[in-house]
Design a protein around this motif. Structure first.
Motif, short mmCIF file in Angstrom:
data_model
loop_
_atom_site.label_atom_id
_atom_site.label_comp_id
_atom_site.label_asym_id
_atom_site.label_seq_id
_atom_site.Cartn_x
_atom_site.Cartn_y
_atom_site.Cartn_z
N ALA A 153 0.69 -1.12 -0.03
CA ALA A 153 0.07 0.01 -0.11
C ALA A 153 0.90 1.15 -0.03
O ALA A 153 0.36 1.98 -0.48
N GLN A 154 2.19 1.46 0.40
CA GLN A 154 2.94 2.35 0.87
C GLN A 154 3.50 2.64 -0.68
O GLN A 154 3.61 3.85 -1.07
N ALA A 155 3.77 1.50 -1.35
CA ALA A 155 4.52 1.78 -2.74
C ALA A 155 3.29 2.43 -3.80
O ALA A 155 3.58 3.28 -4.45
N ASP A 156 2.11 1.90 -3.46
CA ASP A 156 1.04 2.44 -4.35
C ASP A 156 0.84 3.83 -4.04
O ASP A 156 0.50 4.82 -5.00
N SER A 157 0.95 4.67 -2.74
CA SER A 157 0.82 5.57 -2.45
C SER A 157 2.12 6.70 -3.05
O SER A 157 1.60 7.73 -3.55
N LEU A 158 3.08 5.86 -2.72
CA LEU A 158 4.19 6.74 -3.42
C LEU A 158 3.94 7.06 -5.09
O LEU A 158 4.45 7.97 -5.22
N ALA A 159 3.70 5.88 -5.64
CA ALA A 159 3.45 6.15 -7.02
C ALA A 159 2.50 7.33 -7.30
O ALA A 159 2.59 7.89 -8.30
N HIS A 160 1.45 7.12 -6.51
CA HIS A 160 0.45 8.21 -6.78
C HIS A 160 0.87 9.50 -6.64
O HIS A 160 0.60 10.48 -7.43
N SER A 161 1.59 9.96 -5.54
CA SER A 161 2.24 10.98 -5.06
C SER A 161 3.14 11.59 -6.24
O SER A 161 3.32 12.53 -6.72
N LEU A 162 4.16 10.80 -6.56
CA LEU A 162 4.95 10.78 -7.98
C LEU A 162 4.11 11.27 -9.11
O LEU A 162 4.59 12.31 -9.71
N LYS A 163 3.16 10.54 -9.38
CA LYS A 163 2.13 11.00 -10.74
C LYS A 163 1.84 12.38 -10.50
O LYS A 163 1.82 13.15 -11.28
N GLY A 164 1.28 12.81 -9.45
CA GLY A 164 0.93 14.15 -9.09
C GLY A 164 2.12 15.22 -9.39
O GLY A 164 1.92 16.12 -9.95
N ILE A 165 3.06 14.86 -8.41
CA ILE A 165 4.11 15.95 -8.68
C ILE A 165 4.65 15.91 -9.95
O ILE A 165 4.99 17.29 -10.39
N ALA A 166 4.96 14.99 -10.81
CA ALA A 166 5.49 14.92 -12.08
C ALA A 166 4.61 15.76 -13.00
O ALA A 166 5.15 16.61 -13.78
N GLY A 167 3.44 15.58 -12.73
CA GLY A 167 2.18 16.19 -13.69
C GLY A 167 2.51 17.64 -13.35
O GLY A 167 2.36 18.74 -14.31
N ASN A 168 2.55 18.00 -12.10
CA ASN A 168 2.55 19.53 -11.83
C ASN A 168 3.84 20.34 -12.14
O ASN A 168 3.69 21.41 -12.56
N LEU A 169 4.84 19.38 -12.61
CA LEU A 169 6.05 19.74 -12.86
C LEU A 169 6.16 19.74 -14.58
O LEU A 169 7.26 20.25 -15.09
N GLY A 170 5.07 19.36 -15.10
CA GLY A 170 5.26 19.04 -16.60
C GLY A 170 6.06 18.04 -17.11
O GLY A 170 6.57 18.15 -18.24
N LEU A 171 6.44 17.07 -16.29
CA LEU A 171 7.24 15.98 -16.46
C LEU A 171 6.29 14.65 -16.98
O LEU A 171 5.88 13.59 -16.20
N GLY A 172 5.73 14.96 -18.28
CA GLY A 172 4.85 14.04 -18.63
C GLY A 172 5.12 12.24 -18.64
O GLY A 172 4.42 11.54 -18.45
#
Length: 75
Positions: free
Chosen positions: A1-20
């Motif tokens: 569950a922690q890895a799932d949460s980290l992947a979700h957070s990374l998805k959002g951060i990368a999107g906000n930074l324009g790292l498609g």
């Protein structure tokens, strides 16, 4: 569950930074774990690793191309 949460957070951060590509790789890994979608975890992690390396290289290139901040007017 922690890895799932980290992947979700990374998805959002990368999107906000324009790292498609990084956002997409993180999204695929998140969906794989969170939605229990079929897929090769090792291949998804490898894709994430590649996208992260590309994002870091692009960031380093952009940072080195930026002019140094001016110290004028600083006490």
């Amino acid at each position: 569950a922690q890895a799932d949460s980290l992947a979700h957070s990374l998805k959002g951060i990368a999107g906000n930074l324009g790292l498609g590509r990084l956002a997409e790789a993180a999204s695929m890994l998140h969906d794989h774990w969170h939605l229990k979608r079929p897929g090769d975890t090792v291949a998804l992690l490898a894709a994430l690793d590649t996208a992260l390396a590309e994002a870091l290289a692009a960031t380093a290139t952009a940072a080195s191309a930026s002019p140094a901040p001016s110290s004028e007017g600083t006490p």
